[in-house]
Scaffold this active site. Structure first.
Site, PDB file in Angstrom:
ATOM      1  N   ASP A 175      19.090  47.759 -57.744  1.00  0.00           N
ATOM      2  CA  ASP A 175      18.036  47.458 -56.863  1.00  0.00           C
ATOM      3  C   ASP A 175      16.805  47.709 -57.478  1.00  0.00           C
ATOM      4  O   ASP A 175      16.770  48.516 -58.189  1.00  0.00           O
ATOM      5  CB  ASP A 175      18.084  48.711 -55.547  1.00  0.00           C
ATOM      6  N   ASP A 194      20.806  42.506 -50.418  1.00  0.00           N
ATOM      7  CA  ASP A 194      20.362  43.379 -49.349  1.00  0.00           C
ATOM      8  C   ASP A 194      19.804  42.627 -48.103  1.00  0.00           C
ATOM      9  O   ASP A 194      19.807  42.645 -46.946  1.00  0.00           O
ATOM     10  CB  ASP A 194      19.703  44.635 -49.708  1.00  0.00           C
TER      11      ASP A 194
END
Length: 235
Positions: A175, A194
């Site tokens: 991330d 995401d």
């Protein structure tokens, strides 16, 4: 008296009677009203052939192109993040609205479900398999967009869980995006996959609420018949 002079008169009378007999024997066919053409209907000689009959073709191409684009963008951004952000500090963008910061996440989208990496990997496999299974009857362009986003995002994070450290089915997801804070204290750190999963999920929920099915069917309530006195007719 000879019969010869009468012959022309008999033939003329016979010729005059024949049309009347023919019209008397014919039956008048009732007039048949032509059925108006349905909106959007094509003539027989202009009708396109389809292996699915009158149904639209499956939107597999839209699903595959969108899912492949999301997967490619997700993999590319993660490779760049590992190369340039892993050993660097957070980078401030747009006056602090967005930060580029590197995190290895063992959980699900937006940092949820930490410690359940292998379970999340199995769920991602199940989601991908289900989307492939229903794609045979996927005839809604909007559903194809929603499912393509979900599929691309699910496979993108699944690649991390399968091939990144600490090992297969236990790999941590990369991330690198954080809103309003460099360390994810306002909004959890996330990635392209995401965003695609959330965007596709919202699209599917909206379509379901509008009663649009993935096979192209749109459910509408049947009109209620009302009698002359204003009371609905019994079913």
């Amino acid at each position: 008296m000879s019969d010869e002079p009468k012959a022309p008169e008999e033939e003329a009378a016979k010729a005059a009677d024949e049309p009347a007999e023919e019209h008397a024997g014919e039956r008048e066919e009732p007039a048949v009203a032509e059925k108006p053409a349905e909106p959007g209907a094509k003539a027989d000689d202009d009708e396109e052939f389809s292996i699915t009959g009158s149904l639209p073709e499956p939107r597999i191409r839209t699903l595959a192109v969108l899912a492949g684009g999301v997967l490619a963008l997700d993999v590319l951004t993660k490779v760049v993040s590992v190369a340039f952000l892993e050993d660097a500090g957070p980078i401030k963008l747009f006056g602090g609205v967005l930060y580029l910061t590197f995190v290895r996440n063992p959980g699900a989208a937006f940092g949820l479900g930490e410690g359940m990496t292998w379970v999340l990997a199995l769920i991602a496999l199940g989601v991908a398999g289900f989307i492939f299974w229903i794609s045979r009857n996927l005839r809604s362009e909007k559903w194809a967009v929603g499912l393509g986003l979900v599929l691309g995002g699910a496979v993108g994070n699944l690649v991390d869980r399968l091939f990144r450290e600490p090992g297969p089915m236990r790999g941590h997801v990369v991330d690198f995006l954080s809103l309003f804070d460099p360390y994810g204290r306002v909004w959890p750190v996330f990635n392209v996959a995401d965003m695609a999963i959330i965007g596709g999920g919202v699209t599917i929920i909206v379509l379901a609420l509008l009663q649009h099915d993935y096979d192209g069917t749109v459910h509408r309530e049947a009109p209620v018949l009302v009698e002359a006195d204003g009371q609905p007719e019994p079913k």
